[in-house]
Design an enzyme around this catalytic site. Structure first.
Site, PDB file in Angstrom:
ATOM      1  N   ASN A   1       0.930  -1.450   0.238  1.00 53.93           N
ATOM      2  CA  ASN A   1      -0.349  -0.440  -0.294  1.00 53.93           C
ATOM      3  C   ASN A   1       0.978   1.277  -0.087  1.00 53.93           C
ATOM      4  OD1 ASN A   1       0.962   1.243   2.738  1.00 53.93           O
ATOM      5  ND2 ASN A   1      -0.248  -1.403   3.183  1.00 53.93           N
TER       6      ASN A   1
ATOM      7  N   PHE B   1      -4.372   3.735  14.595  1.00 59.31           N
ATOM      8  CA  PHE B   1      -4.766   4.639  12.870  1.00 59.31           C
ATOM      9  C   PHE B   1      -6.713   4.251  11.944  1.00 59.31           C
ATOM     10  CE2 PHE B   1      -1.667   8.101  12.367  1.00 59.31           C
ATOM     11  CZ  PHE B   1      -1.226   7.834  13.826  1.00 59.31           C
TER      12      PHE B   1
ATOM     13  N   LYS C   1     -12.379  -3.087  18.195  1.00 60.37           N
ATOM     14  CA  LYS C   1     -10.213  -2.877  18.232  1.00 60.37           C
ATOM     15  C   LYS C   1      -9.837  -2.967  20.137  1.00 60.37           C
ATOM     16  CE  LYS C   1      -9.136  -2.016  13.708  1.00 60.37           C
ATOM     17  NZ  LYS C   1      -8.563  -2.841  13.444  1.00 60.37           N
TER      18      LYS C   1
HETATM   19  O1  PMT Z   1       3.243   6.098   6.079  1.00 61.48           O
HETATM   20  P1  PMT Z   1       2.560   7.160   5.907  1.00 61.48           P
HETATM   21  O2  PMT Z   1       3.049   7.728   4.460  1.00 61.48           O
HETATM   22  O3  PMT Z   1       2.966   8.876   6.785  1.00 61.48           O
HETATM   23  O4  PMT Z   1       0.889   7.286   6.361  1.00 61.48           O
HETATM   24  C1  PMT Z   1       0.266   7.355   7.089  1.00 61.48           C
HETATM   25  C2  PMT Z   1      -0.766   6.317   7.154  1.00 61.48           C
HETATM   26  C3  PMT Z   1      -1.964   7.117   6.500  1.00 61.48           C
HETATM   27  C4  PMT Z   1      -0.417   5.162   6.814  1.00 61.48           C
HETATM   28  C5  PMT Z   1      -1.561   6.660   9.087  1.00 61.48           C
HETATM   29  O5  PMT Z   1      -1.991   8.568   9.683  1.00 61.48           O
HETATM   30  C6  PMT Z   1      -2.614   5.275   9.411  1.00 61.48           C
HETATM   31  O6  PMT Z   1      -3.813   6.343   9.052  1.00 61.48           O
HETATM   32  N1  PMT Z   1      -2.124   4.103   9.578  1.00 61.48           N
HETATM   33  C7  PMT Z   1      -3.315   3.408   9.578  1.00 61.48           C
HETATM   34  C8  PMT Z   1      -3.845   2.811   8.623  1.00 61.48           C
HETATM   35  C9  PMT Z   1      -4.963   1.457   8.065  1.00 61.48           C
HETATM   36  O7  PMT Z   1      -4.645   0.474   8.109  1.00 61.48           O
HETATM   37  O8  PMT Z   1      -5.912   1.901   8.862  1.00 61.48           O
HETATM   38  P2  PMT Z   1      -7.003   0.827   9.325  1.00 61.48           P
HETATM   39  O9  PMT Z   1      -8.497   1.425   9.267  1.00 61.48           O
HETATM   40  O10 PMT Z   1      -7.029  -0.468   8.258  1.00 61.48           O
HETATM   41  O11 PMT Z   1      -6.570   0.059  10.277  1.00 61.48           O
HETATM   42  C10 PMT Z   1      -6.994   0.327  11.511  1.00 61.48           C
HETATM   43  C11 PMT Z   1      -6.029   0.410  12.726  1.00 61.48           C
HETATM   44  O12 PMT Z   1      -5.730  -1.314  12.808  1.00 61.48           O
HETATM   45  C12 PMT Z   1      -4.723   0.465  12.494  1.00 61.48           C
HETATM   46  O13 PMT Z   1      -3.398   1.020  13.909  1.00 61.48           O
HETATM   47  C13 PMT Z   1      -3.860  -0.686  11.955  1.00 61.48           C
HETATM   48  O14 PMT Z   1      -2.685  -0.250  12.324  1.00 61.48           O
HETATM   49  C14 PMT Z   1      -4.415  -1.288  12.515  1.00 61.48           C
HETATM   50  N2  PMT Z   1      -4.879  -2.636  11.782  1.00 61.48           N
HETATM   51  C15 PMT Z   1      -5.346  -3.166  10.450  1.00 61.48           C
HETATM   52  C16 PMT Z   1      -5.343  -4.305   9.830  1.00 61.48           C
HETATM   53  C17 PMT Z   1      -5.163  -5.458  10.876  1.00 61.48           C
HETATM   54  N3  PMT Z   1      -4.875  -6.383   9.758  1.00 61.48           N
HETATM   55  N4  PMT Z   1      -4.184  -5.257  11.752  1.00 61.48           N
HETATM   56  C18 PMT Z   1      -4.065  -4.026  12.809  1.00 61.48           C
HETATM   57  O15 PMT Z   1      -3.649  -4.016  13.796  1.00 61.48           O
END
Ligand code: PMT
Length: 402
Positions: free
Chosen positions: A209, A320, A338
């Site tokens: 990504n 995030f 979560k």
């Molecule tokens: O890295 P940069 O270019 O600076 O960009 C920053 C960012 C946009 C990546 C960052 O600010 C951000 O938003 N990160 C989270 C992106 C994401 O995966 O969001 P999500 O909504 O899919 O996941 C929610 C949370 O669960 C996140 O904290 C993620 O780390 C966690 N997660 C998600 C999927 C998974 N299988 N396991 C997880 O723990």
């Protein structure tokens, strides 16, 4: 904030040395005690008397005359500094500091100090762009030097490009940020995840990504600045490793999961800024898939485990949520599902926000439903805002589910 603080201002031999006079003046007006150390070359551009008249403090130019004349020597200067600022910093001083040369008063004091060091480079654009200068810069950054990058514009040599000393206001902001640093995370262990995981299809191809890792690295640096022991679990990025941070490099979501679950039992807080791939190819081919054999490629994808949901224990969990619509609503659902203390709702649809850029637009939502909408800020500042919340949650008692 500046009152009763000591700034060691190093001035090196660049035409921009005259701007350091303004910097010294602003620092003195703000109440700082300003020790000035000039290199011999710097004295060709501005006189020590100019700085002495402005700061009302001694100006040191000579390694050996200094201790006799002014009862100052490099260790004393190094020890009493709350921050060292070298502005302008030439390519020469950067090269010397990158390898630890100590052949004049400024190098000695900089080598001897335990204070944070800021460099504001200024030089010809081609000198700035030269690979060796950039290598030195990377080394210095990795060792914890804060760099206030030069700006773009007309240079004294007649060229136009990057190399002008940054605005005095920007240098002052960097100084203030350092002097204003909190030390509220001393004794705490913070784990940060960063970057986008990569899920192999075959030895050549992968699913990934757009995460650059910038947000996670900014968090790791900010937590370290505030005194935390920091473990940075990072997917591949092109960023230099932050200084004084334990790095665990992973590629896939499963590897990140293993690293997180292994390290969290010792941690006080977990902040997951990583963009973890939700899916991975059901099987990764051992050898390169030949396109001639696959006119139509169909991949079977399976769900990756949700790492942060699996984390249990008495620690603060911050997630995030990268969202492009209904940002707070969607983030709140993730916060609850979560079991998080805090979620950083990241509006990736807004200009200057989200993946790859140096700024971010986020809304902080906690488990009690409190919402804090932050303006577009540099990721380093967003990181500190998040850590303000983490710090409050860590003290005096854990305040949400976990
Ligand atoms: O890295 P940069 O270019 O600076 O960009 C920053 C960012 C946009 C990546 C960052 O600010 C951000 O938003 N990160 C989270 C992106 C994401 O995966 O969001 P999500 O909504 O899919 O996941 C929610 C949370 O669960 C996140 O904290 C993620 O780390 C966690 N997660 C998600 C999927 C998974 N299988 N396991 C997880 O723990």
């Amino acid at each position: 904030m500046m009152r009763d603080r000591t700034v060691l201002l190093g001035v090196t031999g660049s035409i921009a040395a005259y701007k350091a006079v303004d910097l010294a003046s602003r620092l003195a007006q703000d109440g700082a005690k300003v020790d000035v150390v000039m290199t011999n070359c710097a004295t060709e551009f501005v006189t020590p008397l100019t700085f002495r008249s402005i700061t009302h403090c001694q100006v040191v130019t000579d390694m050996f005359a200094a201790s006799e004349e002014h009862d100052i020597e490099h260790i004393a200067l190094a020890e009493r500094a709350d921050v060292v600022v070298i502005a302008p910093a030439t390519a020469n001083i950067m090269a010397k500091l990158a390898v630890g040369i100590a052949d004049d008063m400024l190098c000695c004091a900089t080598l001897a100090t335990k204070a944070p060091i800021i460099l504001a480079p200024a030089m010809n654009v081609h000198m700035w762009e030269k690979a060796i200068t950039q290598e030195n810069l990377t080394k210095l950054r990795a060792r914890g030097f804060k760099i206030v990058e030069p700006s773009y514009g007309a240079l004294a040599c007649g060229e136009v490009g990057k190399g002008r000393l940054a605005d005095v206001e920007d240098i002052l902001t960097a100084i203030r940020q350092i002097l204003d640093r909190k030390s509220d995370l001393i004794g705490k262990h913070v784990i940060v995840t960063a970057g986008g995981t990569q899920e192999p299809i075959d030895p050549v191809r992968l699913i990934c990504n757009r995460s650059s890792g910038k947000m996670g690295y900014a968090l790791a640096e900010a937590a370290r600045e505030r005194g935390a022991k920091v473990t940075l679990i990072t997917a591949p990025t092109t960023l230099p490793p932050p200084a004084d941070v334990e790095m665990i490099e992973v590629q896939t979501a499963l590897q990140m999961r293993e690293a997180v679950l292994r390290t969290v039992p010792e941690a006080d807080a977990l902040i997951m800024a990583a963009a973890v791939a939700d899916y991975r190819p059901a099987t990764a081919a051992k050898s390169k898939l030949k396109k001639e054999e696959f006119p139509l490629m169909q991949l079977e994808l399976i769900r990756n485990p949700d790492i942060i949901s699996e984390v249990r224990g008495n620690l603060i969990k911050v997630g995030f949520a990268a969202e492009s619509e209904n940002v707070v609503g969607n983030a709140t659902v993730k916060l609850k599902n979560k079991g998080l203390h805090l979620i950083v709702a990241n509006n990736i649809a807004e200009a200057g926000s989200g993946f790859g850029v140096d700024t971010n637009k986020v809304i902080l939502v906690d488990s009690k439903g409190k919402v804090e909408d932050l303006p577009l800020l540099p990721k380093s500042e967003v990181a500190h805002k998040i850590l303000d919340k983490v710090s409050a949650l860590l003290s005096p008692a854990i305040g949400a589910s976990g």
